[in-house]
Design a protein around this motif. Structure first.
Motif, PDB file in Angstrom:
ATOM      1  N   LYS A 142       3.203   6.236  14.885  1.00  0.00           N
ATOM      2  CA  LYS A 142       3.367   7.692  14.867  1.00  0.00           C
ATOM      3  C   LYS A 142       4.702   8.068  14.213  1.00  0.00           C
ATOM      4  CE  LYS A 142       0.441   8.434  18.845  1.00  0.00           C
ATOM      5  NZ  LYS A 142       0.327   8.906  20.212  1.00  0.00           N
ATOM      6  N   TRP A 143       4.905   7.581  12.998  1.00  0.00           N
ATOM      7  CA  TRP A 143       6.164   7.808  12.297  1.00  0.00           C
ATOM      8  C   TRP A 143       6.031   8.977  11.335  1.00  0.00           C
ATOM      9  CZ3 TRP A 143      10.392   5.222  13.739  1.00  0.00           C
ATOM     10  CH2 TRP A 143      10.212   4.056  14.489  1.00  0.00           C
ATOM     11  N   CYS A 162      13.553  17.204  -0.050  1.00  0.00           N
ATOM     12  CA  CYS A 162      13.317  17.885   1.220  1.00  0.00           C
ATOM     13  C   CYS A 162      12.030  17.463   1.927  1.00  0.00           C
ATOM     14  CB  CYS A 162      13.275  19.393   1.010  1.00  0.00           C
ATOM     15  SG  CYS A 162      14.839  20.060   0.459  1.00  0.00           S
ATOM     16  N   CYS A 163      10.968  17.245   1.178  1.00  0.00           N
ATOM     17  CA  CYS A 163       9.658  17.099   1.826  1.00  0.00           C
ATOM     18  C   CYS A 163       8.999  15.733   1.675  1.00  0.00           C
ATOM     19  CB  CYS A 163       8.703  18.159   1.288  1.00  0.00           C
ATOM     20  SG  CYS A 163       9.278  19.823   1.607  1.00  0.00           S
ATOM     21  N   ASP A 164       9.111  15.124   0.544  1.00  0.00           N
ATOM     22  CA  ASP A 164       8.412  13.860   0.289  1.00  0.00           C
ATOM     23  C   ASP A 164       9.405  12.885  -0.333  1.00  0.00           C
ATOM     24  OD1 ASP A 164       6.286  12.169   0.331  1.00  0.00           O
ATOM     25  OD2 ASP A 164       5.230  13.066  -1.357  1.00  0.00           O
ATOM     26  N   GLU A 215       0.827  -1.205   0.000  1.00  0.00           N
ATOM     27  CA  GLU A 215       0.000   0.000   0.000  1.00  0.00           C
ATOM     28  C   GLU A 215       0.865   1.260   0.000  1.00  0.00           C
ATOM     29  OE1 GLU A 215      -3.330   2.548   0.096  1.00  0.00           O
ATOM     30  OE2 GLU A 215      -3.015   0.501  -0.604  1.00  0.00           O
ATOM     31  N   ALA A 216       1.916   1.271   0.791  1.00  0.00           N
ATOM     32  CA  ALA A 216       2.837   2.416   0.785  1.00  0.00           C
ATOM     33  C   ALA A 216       3.495   2.556  -0.584  1.00  0.00           C
ATOM     34  CB  ALA A 216       3.889   2.264   1.878  1.00  0.00           C
ATOM     35  N   SER A 260       9.779   9.455   4.049  1.00  0.00           N
ATOM     36  CA  SER A 260       8.318   9.561   4.109  1.00  0.00           C
ATOM     37  C   SER A 260       7.662   8.256   3.682  1.00  0.00           C
ATOM     38  CB  SER A 260       7.829  10.684   3.199  1.00  0.00           C
ATOM     39  OG  SER A 260       8.410  11.900   3.535  1.00  0.00           O
ATOM     40  N   HIS A 261       8.225   7.637   2.654  1.00  0.00           N
ATOM     41  CA  HIS A 261       7.709   6.366   2.142  1.00  0.00           C
ATOM     42  C   HIS A 261       7.781   5.279   3.219  1.00  0.00           C
ATOM     43  CE1 HIS A 261       8.053   3.242  -1.366  1.00  0.00           C
ATOM     44  NE2 HIS A 261       7.125   2.911  -0.506  1.00  0.00           N
ATOM     45  N   VAL A 262       8.922   5.162   3.851  1.00  0.00           N
ATOM     46  CA  VAL A 262       9.096   4.163   4.917  1.00  0.00           C
ATOM     47  C   VAL A 262       8.200   4.477   6.110  1.00  0.00           C
ATOM     48  CG1 VAL A 262      10.751   3.176   6.560  1.00  0.00           C
ATOM     49  CG2 VAL A 262      11.419   3.561   4.178  1.00  0.00           C
TER      50      VAL A 262
END
Length: 89
Positions: free
Chosen positions: A46-47, A25-27, A12-13, A31-33
């Protein structure tokens, strides 16, 4: 842990991040992990990319001296060259 649910969370990720543009910088990969860990939910779910980045940097372990050099030597050389050219020319 239910391995099927873990695999589903990773898929899903992957599906979500296959449609996003990678941004340094942002995504990014952090962020994926973090999204995959939140979907599991691993460690309370809460990652975020900042928490993951600091954990990897401060708690991660190198596989040896060569791993450390591969990680930090190129950056150190670039910074040293920049400083050399910036303050000597």
């Amino acid at each position: 842990w239910n391995m099927v649910k873990l695999d589903e969370a990773i898929r899903e990720a992957d599906r979500i991040y296959s449609q996003r543009v990678h941004n340094i910088c942002c995504d990014n990969c952090h962020s994926h992990v973090a999204k995959a860990l939140n979907l599991m939910p691993y460690g309370g779910g809460k990652w975020n990319m900042v928490k993951l980045c600091f954990l990897v940097f401060f708690k991660g372990e190198f596989v040896g001296v060569s791993g450390f050099l591969c990680q930090f030597l190129p950056f150190t050389v670039i910074v040293m060259l920049w400083l050399l050219f910036r303050y000597t020319l």
